[in-house]
Design an enzyme around this catalytic site. Sequence first.
Site, PDB file in Angstrom:
ATOM      1  N   TYR A 199     -17.506   3.038   4.166  1.00 12.50           N
ATOM      2  CA  TYR A 199     -16.061   3.107   4.447  1.00 12.50           C
ATOM      3  C   TYR A 199     -15.814   3.920   5.721  1.00 12.50           C
ATOM      4  O   TYR A 199     -15.110   3.465   6.630  1.00 12.50           O
ATOM      5  CB  TYR A 199     -15.330   3.733   3.251  1.00 12.50           C
ATOM      6  CG  TYR A 199     -13.887   4.085   3.514  1.00 12.50           C
ATOM      7  CD1 TYR A 199     -12.912   3.102   3.621  1.00 12.50           C
ATOM      8  CD2 TYR A 199     -13.491   5.424   3.660  1.00 12.50           C
ATOM      9  CE1 TYR A 199     -11.581   3.431   3.867  1.00 12.50           C
ATOM     10  CE2 TYR A 199     -12.166   5.758   3.894  1.00 12.50           C
ATOM     11  CZ  TYR A 199     -11.214   4.762   4.000  1.00 12.50           C
ATOM     12  OH  TYR A 199      -9.904   5.095   4.246  1.00 12.50           O
ATOM     13  N   GLY A 222       0.828  -1.203   0.000  1.00  9.96           N
ATOM     14  CA  GLY A 222       0.000   0.000   0.000  1.00  9.96           C
ATOM     15  C   GLY A 222       0.864   1.255   0.000  1.00  9.96           C
ATOM     16  O   GLY A 222       2.084   1.193   0.231  1.00  9.96           O
TER      17      GLY A 222
HETATM   18  N1  LIG Z   1      -5.884   6.506   0.382  1.00  8.70           N
HETATM   19  C1  LIG Z   1      -6.475   7.560   0.946  1.00  8.70           C
HETATM   20  O1  LIG Z   1      -6.824   8.549   0.274  1.00  8.70           O
HETATM   21  C2  LIG Z   1      -6.719   7.584   2.418  1.00  8.70           C
HETATM   22  C3  LIG Z   1      -6.279   6.558   3.222  1.00  8.70           C
HETATM   23  N2  LIG Z   1      -6.515   6.606   4.578  1.00  8.70           N
HETATM   24  C4  LIG Z   1      -6.062   5.511   5.422  1.00  8.70           C
HETATM   25  O2  LIG Z   1      -4.641   5.486   5.354  1.00  8.70           O
HETATM   26  C5  LIG Z   1      -4.186   4.148   5.535  1.00  8.70           C
HETATM   27  C6  LIG Z   1      -3.214   3.780   4.428  1.00  8.70           C
HETATM   28  O3  LIG Z   1      -3.907   3.901   3.192  1.00  8.70           O
HETATM   29  P1  LIG Z   1      -3.192   3.636   1.790  1.00  8.70           P
HETATM   30  O4  LIG Z   1      -1.770   3.287   1.999  1.00  8.70           O
HETATM   31  O5  LIG Z   1      -3.562   4.762   0.908  1.00  8.70           O
HETATM   32  O6  LIG Z   1      -4.016   2.341   1.312  1.00  8.70           O
HETATM   33  P2  LIG Z   1      -3.736   1.365   0.091  1.00  8.70           P
HETATM   34  O7  LIG Z   1      -5.080   0.994  -0.444  1.00  8.70           O
HETATM   35  O8  LIG Z   1      -2.683   1.901  -0.805  1.00  8.70           O
HETATM   36  O9  LIG Z   1      -3.115   0.092   0.831  1.00  8.70           O
HETATM   37  C7  LIG Z   1      -3.869  -0.717   1.687  1.00  8.70           C
HETATM   38  C8  LIG Z   1      -3.085  -1.999   1.928  1.00  8.70           C
HETATM   39  O10 LIG Z   1      -3.870  -2.840   2.779  1.00  8.70           O
HETATM   40  C9  LIG Z   1      -3.753  -4.172   2.300  1.00  8.70           C
HETATM   41  N3  LIG Z   1      -4.910  -4.946   2.742  1.00  8.70           N
HETATM   42  C10 LIG Z   1      -6.189  -4.851   2.322  1.00  8.70           C
HETATM   43  N4  LIG Z   1      -6.933  -5.784   2.935  1.00  8.70           N
HETATM   44  C11 LIG Z   1      -6.102  -6.463   3.780  1.00  8.70           C
HETATM   45  C12 LIG Z   1      -6.263  -7.541   4.692  1.00  8.70           C
HETATM   46  N5  LIG Z   1      -7.439  -8.159   4.851  1.00  8.70           N
HETATM   47  N6  LIG Z   1      -5.191  -7.960   5.388  1.00  8.70           N
HETATM   48  C13 LIG Z   1      -3.985  -7.389   5.213  1.00  8.70           C
HETATM   49  N7  LIG Z   1      -3.752  -6.383   4.367  1.00  8.70           N
HETATM   50  C14 LIG Z   1      -4.805  -5.926   3.651  1.00  8.70           C
HETATM   51  C15 LIG Z   1      -3.703  -4.010   0.781  1.00  8.70           C
HETATM   52  O11 LIG Z   1      -3.169  -5.171   0.170  1.00  8.70           O
HETATM   53  C16 LIG Z   1      -2.800  -2.800   0.644  1.00  8.70           C
HETATM   54  O12 LIG Z   1      -1.436  -3.192   0.635  1.00  8.70           O
HETATM   55  C17 LIG Z   1      -5.453   3.281   5.606  1.00  8.70           C
HETATM   56  O13 LIG Z   1      -5.783   3.063   6.952  1.00  8.70           O
HETATM   57  C18 LIG Z   1      -6.520   4.147   4.971  1.00  8.70           C
HETATM   58  O14 LIG Z   1      -7.804   3.827   5.436  1.00  8.70           O
HETATM   59  C19 LIG Z   1      -7.127   7.667   5.169  1.00  8.70           C
HETATM   60  C20 LIG Z   1      -7.576   8.718   4.430  1.00  8.70           C
HETATM   61  C21 LIG Z   1      -7.417   8.759   2.994  1.00  8.70           C
END
Ligand SMILES: NC(=O)C1=CN([C@@H]2O[C@H](COP(=O)(O)OP(=O)(O)OC[C@H]3O[C@@H](n4cnc5c(N)ncnc54)[C@H](O)[C@@H]3O)[C@@H](O)[C@H]2O)C=CC1
Length: 299
Positions: free
Chosen positions: A125, A10
Site C-alpha cells: 500500500y 469514501g
Molecule cells: N483511511 C486512512 O486511514 C488513510 C487514508 N489515506 C488516504 O486518504 C485518502 C482518502 O481515504 P479514505 O477516504 O479514508 O478512503 P476510503 O477507503 O474511505 O474511500 C476510498 C474511495 O475510493 C473509491 N475507489 C476505490 N477504488 C476506486 C477506483 N478504481 N476508481 C474510483 N474510485 C475508487 C472507493 O469506492 C471509496 O469511495 C486516500 O488517498 C487514502 O489513501 C491516508 C492515510 C490514512
Amino acid sequence: MRVLVAGRTGQLAVELLERLPRDGHKVVALEAPELDLTDPESIRRAVEQAAPEAIINAAAYTAVDKAESQRDLAFAVNAIGAGMLAAAAAARDLPFLHVSTDYVFSGDGGAPYDEDASTGPMGVYGESKLAGERAVLAANPRSAIIRTAWVCSPHGANFVKTMLRLGREREAVSVVADQHGAPTFAADLADAMARMLPRLAAAPAGDPAFGVFHLTGAPWTTWHGFAEAIFAGAAARGHKVPRLSAITTADYPTPARRPADGRLQCGRITRIHGIEAADWRQSLSRCLDALIGPQTQNS
Ligand SMILES: NC(=O)C1=CN([C@@H]2O[C@H](COP(=O)(O)OP(=O)(O)OC[C@H]3O[C@@H](n4cnc5c(N)ncnc54)[C@H](O)[C@@H]3O)[C@@H](O)[C@H]2O)C=CC1
C-alpha cells in the site's frame, strides 16, 4: 468554482461533499463506474463532462493488508490511476489536490518526518501511494499532495467505529501501544482542502502552494492512546465500553507491516497555507456526537 471529486462514498469524499458547497463551490463527486481510476476512458469522459476548475482525488485503494496480495490493483488505482487523473487535470491546466499517507515512510527514523524526509515504505500500500505521489507530481506541476494518517469519520470503516463495535461485543480489547502517530478526522482534512483551493486555483506552476504537505491531527499519540480517548468519550455518552489493555505490534501480527513511528511534522502547510493541525480530541468528540449522540456525563 466547479470541483470534480474522484470518490463519492469514501470518508474524505463524503466530508468534501459537505464542506466545499459551504464556500460556494459546485461539487461533482464520482466513483466507479462513472469515474474509475483503472479506466482511462472513464477518466477522460468524467473530466470532459464535469468541466471542472479544480480536481480533487479522494479515491484510493485503501485496504492496507489486502494490498499485500493485490499489488497490481493497488498500483493500478493508487499510482497509475492517480497519475492519469493528474494528467487529465494538467491537460486543462487545472490544479490537482491529491492525498497520500504516512505509510510512505518506514517508521524507524526515530523522529517525526518532515515533508523532505527520505521515504521507504514497508508494504505494498505504501509503495503504491509513493508511486502515486511521483506519478502525480510528474504529470501535473500544479499538484498539491497532502500526506495524512489514521483517517476517521462517522462514515465508512475506521478505527473509531471498530473500537465502538468491539466495545459492544467484548468485555476486553487489546490495542497496540508502540505505534506512534496522530488521528486525522476527514472533516478537518476536507476543511484544509477547502481553504487551500482558492490559492491553488490562482497559483501558477512553480508556486510554493504546490508540492508535498503533511497534515494530521494533533497531538501525537499511539493507537492505544487513541482507543483510550474513544472509550472515554463513549462512556461519557452512556455507551458500553470494554477493559482496554496495551499490547505490542509483535503481539498483533498483520499481513502488512506498519510504521512504528509515523509521526508527521505538519509545518509546511502552516507556513505556506496558514493551516494548523486540528486538535483531534475535539474532532473525535464531534464524531462521537454523530455516531452515539451528545455527551450525557462529564468526562
Ligand atoms: N483511511 C486512512 O486511514 C488513510 C487514508 N489515506 C488516504 O486518504 C485518502 C482518502 O481515504 P479514505 O477516504 O479514508 O478512503 P476510503 O477507503 O474511505 O474511500 C476510498 C474511495 O475510493 C473509491 N475507489 C476505490 N477504488 C476506486 C477506483 N478504481 N476508481 C474510483 N474510485 C475508487 C472507493 O469506492 C471509496 O469511495 C486516500 O488517498 C487514502 O489513501 C491516508 C492515510 C490514512
